[in-house]
Design a protein around this motif. Sequence first.
Motif, PDB file in Angstrom:
ATOM      1  N   CYS A  14       7.555  -6.852   3.158  1.00  0.00           N
ATOM      2  CA  CYS A  14       6.526  -5.871   2.810  1.00  0.00           C
ATOM      3  C   CYS A  14       7.039  -4.471   3.177  1.00  0.00           C
ATOM      4  CB  CYS A  14       5.256  -6.206   3.598  1.00  0.00           C
ATOM      5  SG  CYS A  14       3.928  -5.039   3.332  1.00  0.00           S
ATOM      6  N   THR A  63       6.566  -9.982   0.674  1.00  0.00           N
ATOM      7  CA  THR A  63       5.800  -9.676  -0.524  1.00  0.00           C
ATOM      8  C   THR A  63       5.199 -10.962  -1.081  1.00  0.00           C
ATOM      9  OG1 THR A  63       7.792  -9.839  -1.840  1.00  0.00           O
ATOM     10  CG2 THR A  63       7.134  -7.635  -1.134  1.00  0.00           C
ATOM     11  N   THR A  78       4.180  -9.211  -6.546  1.00  0.00           N
ATOM     12  CA  THR A  78       3.657  -7.917  -6.122  1.00  0.00           C
ATOM     13  C   THR A  78       4.705  -7.179  -5.303  1.00  0.00           C
ATOM     14  OG1 THR A  78       2.763  -8.655  -4.012  1.00  0.00           O
ATOM     15  CG2 THR A  78       1.383  -9.002  -5.953  1.00  0.00           C
ATOM     16  N   ALA A 118       3.935  -5.929  -2.122  1.00  0.00           N
ATOM     17  CA  ALA A 118       3.557  -5.911  -0.712  1.00  0.00           C
ATOM     18  C   ALA A 118       3.006  -7.278  -0.334  1.00  0.00           C
ATOM     19  CB  ALA A 118       2.516  -4.824  -0.452  1.00  0.00           C
ATOM     20  N   GLN A 167       0.132  -9.949   0.942  1.00  0.00           N
ATOM     21  CA  GLN A 167      -1.191 -10.163   0.355  1.00  0.00           C
ATOM     22  C   GLN A 167      -2.223  -9.154   0.877  1.00  0.00           C
ATOM     23  OE1 GLN A 167      -2.238 -14.245   0.644  1.00  0.00           O
ATOM     24  NE2 GLN A 167      -3.634 -14.146  -1.073  1.00  0.00           N
ATOM     25  N   HIS A 197      -1.762  -6.133   2.340  1.00  0.00           N
ATOM     26  CA  HIS A 197      -1.498  -4.748   1.949  1.00  0.00           C
ATOM     27  C   HIS A 197      -1.657  -4.554   0.443  1.00  0.00           C
ATOM     28  CE1 HIS A 197       0.521  -4.169   6.000  1.00  0.00           C
ATOM     29  NE2 HIS A 197      -0.500  -3.346   5.946  1.00  0.00           N
ATOM     30  N   TRP A 198      -1.285  -5.555  -0.329  1.00  0.00           N
ATOM     31  CA  TRP A 198      -1.459  -5.441  -1.782  1.00  0.00           C
ATOM     32  C   TRP A 198      -2.941  -5.272  -2.120  1.00  0.00           C
ATOM     33  CZ3 TRP A 198       1.596  -3.954  -5.359  1.00  0.00           C
ATOM     34  CH2 TRP A 198       1.318  -4.206  -6.701  1.00  0.00           C
ATOM     35  N   VAL A 241      -4.202  -1.704  -2.262  1.00  0.00           N
ATOM     36  CA  VAL A 241      -3.793  -0.814  -3.356  1.00  0.00           C
ATOM     37  C   VAL A 241      -4.898  -0.799  -4.408  1.00  0.00           C
ATOM     38  CG1 VAL A 241      -2.035  -0.443  -5.138  1.00  0.00           C
ATOM     39  CG2 VAL A 241      -1.366  -1.356  -2.920  1.00  0.00           C
ATOM     40  N   ARG A 253      -2.426  -1.192  -9.245  1.00  0.00           N
ATOM     41  CA  ARG A 253      -1.866  -2.546  -9.380  1.00  0.00           C
ATOM     42  C   ARG A 253      -1.743  -2.925 -10.847  1.00  0.00           C
ATOM     43  NH1 ARG A 253      -5.681  -6.177  -5.873  1.00  0.00           N
ATOM     44  NH2 ARG A 253      -7.140  -4.552  -6.370  1.00  0.00           N
ATOM     45  N   VAL A 292       3.081   2.802  -6.210  1.00  0.00           N
ATOM     46  CA  VAL A 292       2.572   1.822  -5.243  1.00  0.00           C
ATOM     47  C   VAL A 292       3.139   2.116  -3.855  1.00  0.00           C
ATOM     48  CG1 VAL A 292       2.591  -0.607  -4.584  1.00  0.00           C
ATOM     49  CG2 VAL A 292       2.261   0.013  -6.976  1.00  0.00           C
TER      50      VAL A 292
END
Length: 64
Positions: free
Chosen positions: A4, A13, A17, A19, A21, A23-24, A27, A32, A55
């Motif tokens: 990440c 990651t 994606t 990052a 889960q 941190h994603w 966004v 995204r 991102v």
Amino acid sequence: MKPCPVKHCNQFTHGDTLACQSHWAMVPKEIREEFHRACRRAPGTPSHVAAVKTVEEYLSRRAC
Ligand SMILES: [Zn+2]
């Protein structure tokens, strides 16, 4: 899998994606979706690179 990009985060990651889960999930949806659109439509092109950068910049400003 890549680590990440968020500083001090030791997760990897998640799927396709940029990052982990958690941190994603931080966004915004528009960012995204733009990233996923660019991945599908034009991987490796400037628009894909720009979407990745958007991102990463968002995460480096907002995540901790
Ligand atoms: Zn993370």
